[in-house]
Design a protein around this motif. Structure first.
Motif, mmCIF file in Angstrom:
data_model
loop_
_atom_site.group_PDB
_atom_site.id
_atom_site.type_symbol
_atom_site.label_atom_id
_atom_site.label_comp_id
_atom_site.label_asym_id
_atom_site.label_seq_id
_atom_site.Cartn_x
_atom_site.Cartn_y
_atom_site.Cartn_z
ATOM 1 N N MET A 46 -6.363 -5.391 1.904
ATOM 2 C CA MET A 46 -6.927 -4.780 3.095
ATOM 3 C C MET A 46 -6.086 -5.189 4.299
ATOM 4 N N ASN A 47 -5.706 -4.220 5.104
ATOM 5 C CA ASN A 47 -4.886 -4.485 6.277
ATOM 6 C C ASN A 47 -5.740 -5.007 7.425
ATOM 7 N N PRO A 48 -5.210 -5.986 8.165
ATOM 8 C CA PRO A 48 -5.950 -6.452 9.345
ATOM 9 C C PRO A 48 -5.963 -5.359 10.407
ATOM 10 N N PRO A 49 -6.962 -5.359 11.272
ATOM 11 C CA PRO A 49 -7.021 -4.325 12.315
ATOM 12 C C PRO A 49 -5.822 -4.454 13.261
ATOM 13 N N VAL A 50 -5.346 -3.319 13.720
ATOM 14 C CA VAL A 50 -4.228 -3.295 14.662
ATOM 15 C C VAL A 50 -4.762 -3.695 16.027
ATOM 16 N N ARG A 51 -4.086 -4.657 16.652
ATOM 17 C CA ARG A 51 -4.527 -5.071 17.986
ATOM 18 C C ARG A 51 -3.751 -4.292 19.040
ATOM 19 N N THR A 52 -4.373 -4.111 20.178
ATOM 20 C CA THR A 52 -3.750 -3.406 21.296
ATOM 21 C C THR A 52 -3.132 -4.425 22.234
ATOM 22 N N SER A 53 -1.940 -4.154 22.682
ATOM 23 C CA SER A 53 -1.221 -5.047 23.585
ATOM 24 C C SER A 53 -1.992 -5.222 24.891
ATOM 25 N N GLY A 54 -2.259 -6.459 25.240
ATOM 26 C CA GLY A 54 -2.926 -6.753 26.509
ATOM 27 C C GLY A 54 -2.076 -6.362 27.698
ATOM 28 N N THR A 55 -0.762 -6.472 27.550
ATOM 29 C CA THR A 55 0.144 -6.090 28.634
ATOM 30 C C THR A 55 0.130 -4.577 28.843
ATOM 31 N N ALA A 56 -0.014 -3.825 27.763
ATOM 32 C CA ALA A 56 -0.112 -2.366 27.877
ATOM 33 C C ALA A 56 -1.400 -1.974 28.587
ATOM 34 N N ILE A 57 -2.479 -2.660 28.253
ATOM 35 C CA ILE A 57 -3.757 -2.402 28.928
ATOM 36 C C ILE A 57 -3.635 -2.720 30.416
ATOM 37 N N ALA A 58 -2.998 -3.854 30.732
ATOM 38 C CA ALA A 58 -2.796 -4.242 32.138
ATOM 39 C C ALA A 58 -1.972 -3.191 32.872
ATOM 40 N N SER A 59 -0.959 -2.646 32.207
ATOM 41 C CA SER A 59 -0.130 -1.612 32.831
ATOM 42 C C SER A 59 -0.968 -0.399 33.198
ATOM 43 N N LEU A 60 -1.800 0.052 32.281
ATOM 44 C CA LEU A 60 -2.644 1.210 32.560
ATOM 45 C C LEU A 60 -3.661 0.903 33.662
ATOM 46 N N VAL A 61 -4.282 -0.255 33.599
ATOM 47 C CA VAL A 61 -5.282 -0.623 34.610
ATOM 48 C C VAL A 61 -4.643 -0.662 36.001
ATOM 49 N N PHE A 62 -3.478 -1.309 36.116
ATOM 50 C CA PHE A 62 -2.818 -1.365 37.416
ATOM 51 C C PHE A 62 -2.278 0.000 37.832
ATOM 52 N N GLY A 63 -1.899 0.834 36.853
ATOM 53 C CA GLY A 63 -1.483 2.194 37.178
ATOM 54 C C GLY A 63 -2.617 2.986 37.810
ATOM 55 N N ILE A 64 -3.816 2.778 37.325
ATOM 56 C CA ILE A 64 -4.989 3.448 37.914
ATOM 57 C C ILE A 64 -5.338 2.825 39.258
ATOM 58 N N ILE A 65 -5.324 1.497 39.316
ATOM 59 C CA ILE A 65 -5.667 0.796 40.557
ATOM 60 C C ILE A 65 -4.715 1.168 41.690
ATOM 61 N N THR A 66 -3.454 1.425 41.358
ATOM 62 C CA THR A 66 -2.488 1.739 42.402
ATOM 63 C C THR A 66 -2.850 3.020 43.154
ATOM 64 N N TRP A 67 -3.587 3.919 42.492
ATOM 65 C CA TRP A 67 -3.997 5.157 43.149
ATOM 66 C C TRP A 67 -5.334 5.022 43.861
ATOM 67 N N VAL A 68 -6.031 3.921 43.609
ATOM 68 C CA VAL A 68 -7.360 3.744 44.187
ATOM 69 C C VAL A 68 -7.353 2.786 45.369
ATOM 70 N N GLY A 69 -6.575 1.712 45.296
ATOM 71 C CA GLY A 69 -6.669 0.770 46.398
ATOM 72 C C GLY A 69 -5.573 -0.255 46.542
ATOM 73 N N LEU A 70 -4.605 -0.286 45.670
ATOM 74 C CA LEU A 70 -3.553 -1.304 45.763
ATOM 75 C C LEU A 70 -2.206 -0.612 45.590
ATOM 76 N N PRO A 71 -1.803 0.208 46.570
ATOM 77 C CA PRO A 71 -0.697 1.135 46.366
ATOM 78 C C PRO A 71 0.623 0.532 45.881
ATOM 79 N N PHE A 72 1.313 -0.211 46.658
ATOM 80 C CA PHE A 72 2.674 -0.612 46.307
ATOM 81 C C PHE A 72 2.697 -1.719 45.257
ATOM 82 N N ILE A 73 1.935 -2.763 45.479
ATOM 83 C CA ILE A 73 1.923 -3.906 44.556
ATOM 84 C C ILE A 73 1.391 -3.488 43.186
#
Length: 93
Positions: A1-28
């Motif tokens: 049985m294969n272990p579950p595939v984990r999702t990269s935390g850094t990839a999640i952070a990239s998406l979260v900050f990509g969304i945040i940049t349009w909502v309230g933290l533009p440049f940084i």
């Protein structure tokens, strides 16, 4: 049985900050999204296939971050152009 595939935390952070940049933290937020996206994609490529997931999340975060940076740069160029044009009309050199 294969272990579950984990999702990269850094990839999640990239998406979260990509969304945040349009909502309230533009440049940084855009910088963080782009950097995290590149780091995540490198991390995913270095791992054996199927061990870590999140390439799509990283790409989405990078697209959002790069788009925000492009708009920021365009706005900055427009602002500088208006200043230069305004000074040239007023005779101030």
């Amino acid at each position: 049985m294969n272990p579950p595939v984990r999702t990269s935390g850094t990839a999640i952070a990239s998406l979260v900050f990509g969304i945040i940049t349009w909502v309230g933290l533009p440049f940084i937020g855009a910088l963080v999204a782009v950097i995290c996206g590149h780091v995540a994609r490198g991390e995913i490529r270095r791992m054996p296939p199927g061990e870590i997931d999140g390439d799509g999340l990283a790409i989405a975060g990078m697209i959002l971050g790069y788009a925000q940076l492009a708009l920021f740069l365009l706005g900055l160029l427009l602002f500088v152009g208006i200043l230069i044009f305004g000074f040239s009309l007023s005779g101030m050199h």
